[in-house]
Design a protein around this motif. Sequence first.
Motif, PDB file in Angstrom:
ATOM      1  N   ALA A  53     116.148  66.835   8.632  1.00  0.00           N
ATOM      2  CA  ALA A  53     115.980  65.319   8.659  1.00  0.00           C
ATOM      3  C   ALA A  53     115.034  64.997  10.000  1.00  0.00           C
ATOM      4  N   GLU A  54     114.705  65.608  11.020  1.00  0.00           N
ATOM      5  CA  GLU A  54     113.794  65.268  11.811  1.00  0.00           C
ATOM      6  C   GLU A  54     112.365  65.536  11.618  1.00  0.00           C
ATOM      7  N   MET A  55     111.457  64.563  12.012  1.00  0.00           N
ATOM      8  CA  MET A  55     110.291  64.471  11.547  1.00  0.00           C
ATOM      9  C   MET A  55     109.282  65.421  12.456  1.00  0.00           C
ATOM     10  N   VAL A  56     108.429  66.177  11.869  1.00  0.00           N
ATOM     11  CA  VAL A  56     107.520  67.043  12.592  1.00  0.00           C
ATOM     12  C   VAL A  56     106.045  66.754  12.294  1.00  0.00           C
ATOM     13  N   ASP A  57     105.294  66.851  13.268  1.00  0.00           N
ATOM     14  CA  ASP A  57     104.029  66.522  13.084  1.00  0.00           C
ATOM     15  C   ASP A  57     103.085  67.760  12.874  1.00  0.00           C
ATOM     16  N   ALA A  58     102.010  67.593  12.215  1.00  0.00           N
ATOM     17  CA  ALA A  58     101.128  68.841  12.078  1.00  0.00           C
ATOM     18  C   ALA A  58     100.798  69.392  12.993  1.00  0.00           C
ATOM     19  N   GLY A  59     101.049  70.793  13.106  1.00  0.00           N
ATOM     20  CA  GLY A  59     100.767  71.606  14.235  1.00  0.00           C
ATOM     21  C   GLY A  59     101.931  71.817  15.180  1.00  0.00           C
ATOM     22  N   THR A  60     103.256  70.997  14.768  1.00  0.00           N
ATOM     23  CA  THR A  60     104.306  71.409  15.833  1.00  0.00           C
ATOM     24  C   THR A  60     104.953  72.828  15.490  1.00  0.00           C
ATOM     25  N   ALA A  61     105.225  73.347  16.565  1.00  0.00           N
ATOM     26  CA  ALA A  61     106.085  74.595  16.460  1.00  0.00           C
ATOM     27  C   ALA A  61     107.309  74.371  16.121  1.00  0.00           C
ATOM     28  N   VAL A  62     107.910  74.686  15.012  1.00  0.00           N
ATOM     29  CA  VAL A  62     109.302  74.315  14.344  1.00  0.00           C
ATOM     30  C   VAL A  62     109.967  75.537  14.784  1.00  0.00           C
ATOM     31  N   PHE A  63     109.342  76.891  14.858  1.00  0.00           N
ATOM     32  CA  PHE A  63     110.127  78.027  15.304  1.00  0.00           C
ATOM     33  C   PHE A  63     109.241  78.577  16.259  1.00  0.00           C
ATOM     34  N   THR A  64     110.244  79.559  17.168  1.00  0.00           N
ATOM     35  CA  THR A  64     109.497  80.290  18.014  1.00  0.00           C
ATOM     36  C   THR A  64     109.857  81.712  17.431  1.00  0.00           C
TER      37      THR A  64
END
Length: 170
Positions: free
Chosen positions: A108-119
């Motif tokens: 449900a969180e918003m992520v932007d293009a290029g944002t690292a969702v995972f490491t």
Amino acid sequence: KTAGQLKKIYVKEGDHVRQGQLLAELDDADYRLGVEALQIQYDQVSDEVARAKRLYEKKSMSANDYEKASAGLRQLGVQLQVNKNKLEYTRLYSPVSGIVESVNFSPAEMVDAGTAVFTLLDVSRMEVVADIPAKTYMNRGNIGAVTCRQSQSDGRIFPMQIVSIVPKAD
């Protein structure tokens, strides 16, 4: 490669993942609607260009008008492909085999293009640092194959290569 709201996360920290495995999905509803709208428009213009071609072949339409119609269709085709790509980008796949080191967002969180969702920790090439007894160090020229056992319960043995030996006191 695209922004959106996280719909579902399929992995957690510490999970082993393989290259190409689906890790998470963004909400794709708006992207699907965008593709559908452009597909309808593309189909309509495609029919118009087909009619324009017949008119052009019968010399009932100028070459310039036919070229404009054809160019418009190609342009719509490119826009349609861009939107299909964005729709595909709503599914996040692992680029490498490895271990999920951290999950940086929640559903449900918003992520932007290029944002690292995972490491991710790429385990295809790892470096192991080990201390060896002085006696072994003194006989380092006689060292043949070097291996590493993953764990006592697993028992798998991995071949290793010596990259460097750094002597330390004690």
